[in-house]
Design a protein around this motif. Structure first.
Motif, mmCIF file in Angstrom:
data_model
loop_
_atom_site.group_PDB
_atom_site.id
_atom_site.type_symbol
_atom_site.label_atom_id
_atom_site.label_comp_id
_atom_site.label_asym_id
_atom_site.label_seq_id
_atom_site.Cartn_x
_atom_site.Cartn_y
_atom_site.Cartn_z
ATOM 1 N N PHE A 33 -6.854 -2.991 -3.485
ATOM 2 C CA PHE A 33 -6.207 -3.885 -2.844
ATOM 3 C C PHE A 33 -6.568 -4.089 -1.144
ATOM 4 O O PHE A 33 -6.337 -5.568 -0.987
ATOM 5 C CB PHE A 33 -4.668 -3.276 -2.752
ATOM 6 C CG PHE A 33 -3.415 -4.429 -2.074
ATOM 7 C CD1 PHE A 33 -3.025 -4.673 -3.014
ATOM 8 C CD2 PHE A 33 -3.001 -3.849 -0.599
ATOM 9 C CE1 PHE A 33 -1.861 -5.745 -1.656
ATOM 10 C CE2 PHE A 33 -2.260 -4.528 0.471
ATOM 11 C CZ PHE A 33 -2.111 -5.700 -0.155
ATOM 12 N N LEU A 34 -7.656 -2.705 -0.579
ATOM 13 C CA LEU A 34 -7.798 -2.987 0.227
ATOM 14 C C LEU A 34 -8.900 -4.030 0.861
ATOM 15 O O LEU A 34 -9.404 -5.294 1.727
ATOM 16 C CB LEU A 34 -7.355 -1.688 1.011
ATOM 17 C CG LEU A 34 -6.302 -0.926 1.812
ATOM 18 C CD1 LEU A 34 -7.052 0.844 2.264
ATOM 19 C CD2 LEU A 34 -5.866 -1.233 1.678
ATOM 20 N N VAL A 35 -9.458 -3.753 -0.620
ATOM 21 C CA VAL A 35 -10.992 -4.591 -0.514
ATOM 22 C C VAL A 35 -10.332 -6.481 -0.767
ATOM 23 O O VAL A 35 -10.834 -7.330 0.245
ATOM 24 C CB VAL A 35 -11.990 -4.746 -1.634
ATOM 25 C CG1 VAL A 35 -12.817 -5.221 -1.867
ATOM 26 C CG2 VAL A 35 -12.414 -3.022 -1.119
ATOM 27 N N GLY A 36 -9.827 -6.201 -1.005
ATOM 28 C CA GLY A 36 -9.565 -7.711 -1.620
ATOM 29 C C GLY A 36 -8.780 -8.160 -0.012
ATOM 30 O O GLY A 36 -8.642 -9.681 0.224
ATOM 31 N N VAL B 28 -6.165 5.927 -10.297
ATOM 32 C CA VAL B 28 -5.268 5.589 -9.465
ATOM 33 C C VAL B 28 -5.261 5.349 -8.351
ATOM 34 O O VAL B 28 -4.901 3.943 -7.430
ATOM 35 C CB VAL B 28 -4.369 6.629 -9.617
ATOM 36 C CG1 VAL B 28 -2.485 5.906 -8.779
ATOM 37 C CG2 VAL B 28 -4.206 6.750 -11.098
ATOM 38 N N GLN B 29 -6.398 6.044 -7.056
ATOM 39 C CA GLN B 29 -6.600 5.542 -6.238
ATOM 40 C C GLN B 29 -7.150 4.298 -6.037
ATOM 41 O O GLN B 29 -7.142 3.888 -4.737
ATOM 42 C CB GLN B 29 -7.559 6.684 -5.522
ATOM 43 C CG GLN B 29 -8.083 6.720 -4.550
ATOM 44 C CD GLN B 29 -6.670 7.118 -2.928
ATOM 45 O OE1 GLN B 29 -5.800 7.123 -3.598
ATOM 46 N NE2 GLN B 29 -6.931 6.051 -1.998
ATOM 47 N N LEU B 30 -8.117 4.238 -6.508
ATOM 48 C CA LEU B 30 -8.886 3.011 -6.932
ATOM 49 C C LEU B 30 -7.759 1.342 -6.756
ATOM 50 O O LEU B 30 -8.920 0.708 -6.276
ATOM 51 C CB LEU B 30 -10.015 2.951 -8.293
ATOM 52 C CG LEU B 30 -10.775 1.646 -8.312
ATOM 53 C CD1 LEU B 30 -11.712 1.801 -6.907
ATOM 54 C CD2 LEU B 30 -11.868 1.377 -9.542
ATOM 55 N N THR C 53 0.943 -1.417 0.293
ATOM 56 C CA THR C 53 0.277 0.045 -0.196
ATOM 57 C C THR C 53 0.672 1.553 -0.353
ATOM 58 O O THR C 53 0.471 2.261 -0.568
ATOM 59 C CB THR C 53 -0.953 -0.136 1.335
ATOM 60 O OG1 THR C 53 -0.172 -0.115 2.305
ATOM 61 C CG2 THR C 53 -2.616 -1.037 1.332
ATOM 62 N N ASP C 54 1.719 1.521 0.474
ATOM 63 C CA ASP C 54 2.541 2.907 0.841
ATOM 64 C C ASP C 54 3.386 2.748 -0.217
ATOM 65 O O ASP C 54 4.178 4.129 -0.495
ATOM 66 C CB ASP C 54 3.726 2.531 2.252
ATOM 67 C CG ASP C 54 2.310 2.469 3.513
ATOM 68 O OD1 ASP C 54 0.849 2.506 3.287
ATOM 69 O OD2 ASP C 54 2.271 2.219 4.528
ATOM 70 N N LEU C 55 4.025 1.307 0.020
ATOM 71 C CA LEU C 55 5.754 1.546 -1.242
ATOM 72 C C LEU C 55 5.590 2.770 -3.096
ATOM 73 O O LEU C 55 6.137 3.535 -2.923
ATOM 74 C CB LEU C 55 6.200 0.123 -2.272
ATOM 75 C CG LEU C 55 7.491 0.300 -2.165
ATOM 76 C CD1 LEU C 55 8.402 1.081 -1.261
ATOM 77 C CD2 LEU C 55 7.649 -0.955 -2.820
ATOM 78 N N TYR C 56 4.420 2.481 -3.527
ATOM 79 C CA TYR C 56 4.149 3.309 -4.627
ATOM 80 C C TYR C 56 3.040 4.114 -4.837
ATOM 81 O O TYR C 56 3.157 5.154 -5.757
ATOM 82 C CB TYR C 56 3.589 2.254 -6.119
ATOM 83 C CG TYR C 56 1.888 2.052 -5.340
ATOM 84 C CD1 TYR C 56 0.846 2.303 -6.817
ATOM 85 C CD2 TYR C 56 0.898 1.081 -4.252
ATOM 86 C CE1 TYR C 56 -0.208 2.099 -6.451
ATOM 87 C CE2 TYR C 56 -0.263 1.453 -4.344
ATOM 88 C CZ TYR C 56 -0.768 2.071 -5.583
ATOM 89 O OH TYR C 56 -2.543 1.988 -5.566
ATOM 90 N N LEU C 57 2.457 4.756 -2.817
ATOM 91 C CA LEU C 57 2.145 5.965 -3.002
ATOM 92 C C LEU C 57 2.694 7.224 -3.459
ATOM 93 O O LEU C 57 2.006 8.410 -4.457
ATOM 94 C CB LEU C 57 1.538 6.003 -1.918
ATOM 95 C CG LEU C 57 0.631 5.566 -0.830
ATOM 96 C CD1 LEU C 57 0.255 5.834 0.447
ATOM 97 C CD2 LEU C 57 -0.673 5.374 -1.729
ATOM 98 N N PRO C 58 3.872 7.403 -3.391
ATOM 99 C CA PRO C 58 4.935 8.609 -4.419
ATOM 100 C C PRO C 58 4.551 8.617 -5.691
ATOM 101 O O PRO C 58 4.700 9.853 -6.363
ATOM 102 C CB PRO C 58 5.824 8.691 -3.633
ATOM 103 C CG PRO C 58 6.399 8.243 -2.484
ATOM 104 C CD PRO C 58 5.210 6.694 -2.697
ATOM 105 N N SER C 59 4.478 7.642 -6.149
ATOM 106 C CA SER C 59 4.046 8.015 -7.775
ATOM 107 C C SER C 59 3.125 7.409 -8.087
ATOM 108 O O SER C 59 2.909 7.473 -9.547
ATOM 109 C CB SER C 59 4.881 5.638 -8.221
ATOM 110 O OG SER C 59 6.225 5.920 -8.182
ATOM 111 N N PHE C 60 1.984 7.846 -7.567
ATOM 112 C CA PHE C 60 0.728 8.732 -7.658
ATOM 113 C C PHE C 60 0.415 9.545 -9.603
ATOM 114 O O PHE C 60 0.003 8.587 -10.233
ATOM 115 C CB PHE C 60 -0.463 8.357 -7.382
ATOM 116 C CG PHE C 60 -1.107 7.554 -6.247
ATOM 117 C CD1 PHE C 60 -0.571 6.381 -6.466
ATOM 118 C CD2 PHE C 60 -1.732 7.963 -5.476
ATOM 119 C CE1 PHE C 60 -1.058 4.909 -5.818
ATOM 120 C CE2 PHE C 60 -2.960 6.698 -4.598
ATOM 121 C CZ PHE C 60 -2.469 5.610 -4.941
ATOM 122 N N PRO C 61 1.102 10.713 -8.843
ATOM 123 C CA PRO C 61 1.378 11.513 -9.906
ATOM 124 C C PRO C 61 1.826 10.714 -11.675
ATOM 125 O O PRO C 61 0.909 11.119 -13.049
ATOM 126 C CB PRO C 61 2.253 12.781 -10.035
ATOM 127 C CG PRO C 61 1.899 12.408 -8.349
ATOM 128 C CD PRO C 61 2.310 10.982 -7.757
#
Length: 429
Positions: free
Chosen positions: A80-83, A73-75, A52-60
């Protein structure tokens, strides 16, 4: 994973060996929660914060490369969290029926394949679908890991094992964002996904090398008889299980509320720079890790339920102090003090509440672990968006939510406590 951290966990466990094998089945009587096994199970539980946290800075970067909106992208994170939540409800009962190893290996293999797809995803739709499968399959390690400890340890030994697992669980959210920031400017979001894939591969190999079946055929037969006779329902309906699950889930919700609001509280309100915020976040995590290690050692001499009660009392006092500071318009920098106490005190709560819950469900540890994890992520997902309902400049929603969750967690703890018979009751005919 940082080798220094793994070495510290190993040595800590070695110095206070966790051995409390079950007494009902001679086939597993010689086994225990060894240091190597505990490290592997802790790594399995670390998949969620890394994924969850590793790719957050790459959202843009992802929005541009995949021609997707920020919401799309947020989806991928939501999927993942739903899974993870759904996967625990699937793999927990399966591990009760077919044993721990087969569902665990199948989940790890499927998670590995889904991780490869996430790294190669050509469109946002493929990425979201792959992340859903990745979370669902990755949940196998989380839910079955707790069940494995429950198979091999009870009471004090289980509490110490779960508390030691919190050491890795507390550090992973610190390492992941830092690595993600580096990866976003070097290898990009696909590189981050390949890193997660490599981590899942390491977990799969570790499972095959270290983990052995703990839910034996005899134990599974006993579980089937219990289900037939309604024993499983009676176990899951116990106050000890329900109360500890509530204490665990709403204790976790205190932390999720803090994590969700921390960027706004520390940077927008208190005025810290990004680097100072990272340091403050790290200090709180170090507090959590340190108290988790302390809890593991204290469990040898202090009753598990007393440690849990002390932790919840500290959280309740800290969150009420936070609410009072917000309502009295105290200097904003003071908010960091009760937040630190609340987060650090979770080290006395998470492991001990998990041990208390799973110790109450001897024949359905997989299902019990699944319900524990599903409620954990369900409540966490519910409170996370609520902390910002008043905007980025008010800490009141955060204080109210943290205090409310602390109250509910405390009520769960009180409900789980064994009832003391009234004086003279034993003498009555």
């Amino acid at each position: 994973m940082d080798p220094i951290l793994v070495t510290y966990v190993y040595r800590t466990i070695y110095n206070c060996s966790v051995t409390s094998p079950p007494t009902d089945l001679t086939s597993v009587r010689h086994r225990s929660v060894t240091p190597g096994l505990l490290v592997v199970l802790a790594l399995l539980s670390a998949i969620a914060p890394f994924a969850t946290d590793l790719y957050l800075p790459s959202f843009p970067q992802m929005t541009s490369e995949l021609s997707a909106s920020a919401t799309e992208v947020q989806l991928s994170l939501t999927a993942f969290l739903v899974g993870v939540a759904v996967g625990q409800l699937i793999f927990g009962p399966l591990s009760d029926r077919f044993g721990r190893m087969r569902p665990l290996v199948i989940g790890a293999v499927v998670c590995l394949l889904a991780s490869v797809v996430t790294a190669l995803a050509p469109t946002i739709g493929v990425l979201v679908a792959a992340r859903l499968v990745q979370g669902c399959a990755g949940a196998a390690g989380m839910v079955i890991g707790r069940a494995v400890i429950s198979d091999l340890a009870r009471g004090v030994a289980a509490a110490r094992a779960f508390s030691l697992m919190m050491i890795v669980g507390g550090v992973a959210p610190i390492i992941a964002p830092l690595l993600g920031s580096v990866f976003s400017t070097t290898i990009g979001w696909r590189g981050s996904m390949w890193f997660i894939t490599a981590l899942v591969l390491v977990m799969l190999v570790s499972v095959l090398v270290v983990v052995r079946e703990t839910h034996t055929a005899e134990r599974r037969a006993a579980a089937r008889e219990a289900r037939t006779g309604g024993g499983a329902i009676r176990e899951l309906a116990q106050r000890a299980f329900i109360g500890n699950v509530v204490a665990f889930a709403f204790g976790f919700a205190v932390m999720m509320a803090y994590i969700s609001a921390s960027p706004f509280v520390y940077q927008t309100m208190i005025g810290l720079t990004p680097v100072q915020y990272a340091i403050a976040f790290g200090i709180n995590a170090i507090g959590l890790v340190s108290v988790s290690a302390l809890s593991a050692r204290l469990a040898r001499t202090v009753p598990v339920q007393r440690l849990l009660g002390i932790g919840l009392a500290l959280i309740l006092v800290a969150t009420l102090a936070l609410l009072a500071l917000v309502l009295t318009s105290a200097p904003l920098w003071l908010l960091a003090l009760p937040i630190f106490v609340a987060v650090a005190s979770l080290g006395l709560v998470m492991g001990n509440a998990t041990a208390g819950a799973l110790s109450a469900v001897r024949t359905t540890a997989g299902l019990g672990s699944a319900l524990l994890g599903a409620l954990q992520f369900g409540v966490g997902a519910l409170v996370s968006p609520l902390v910002s309902v008043a905007g980025e400049t008010s800490a009141l929603p955060l204080a109210v939510i943290m205090a409310t969750c602390a109250v509910i967690a405390t009520l769960g703890y009180l409900a789980a406590r064994p009832r003391t018979p009234r004086t003279g009751a034993a003498a009555r005919p």
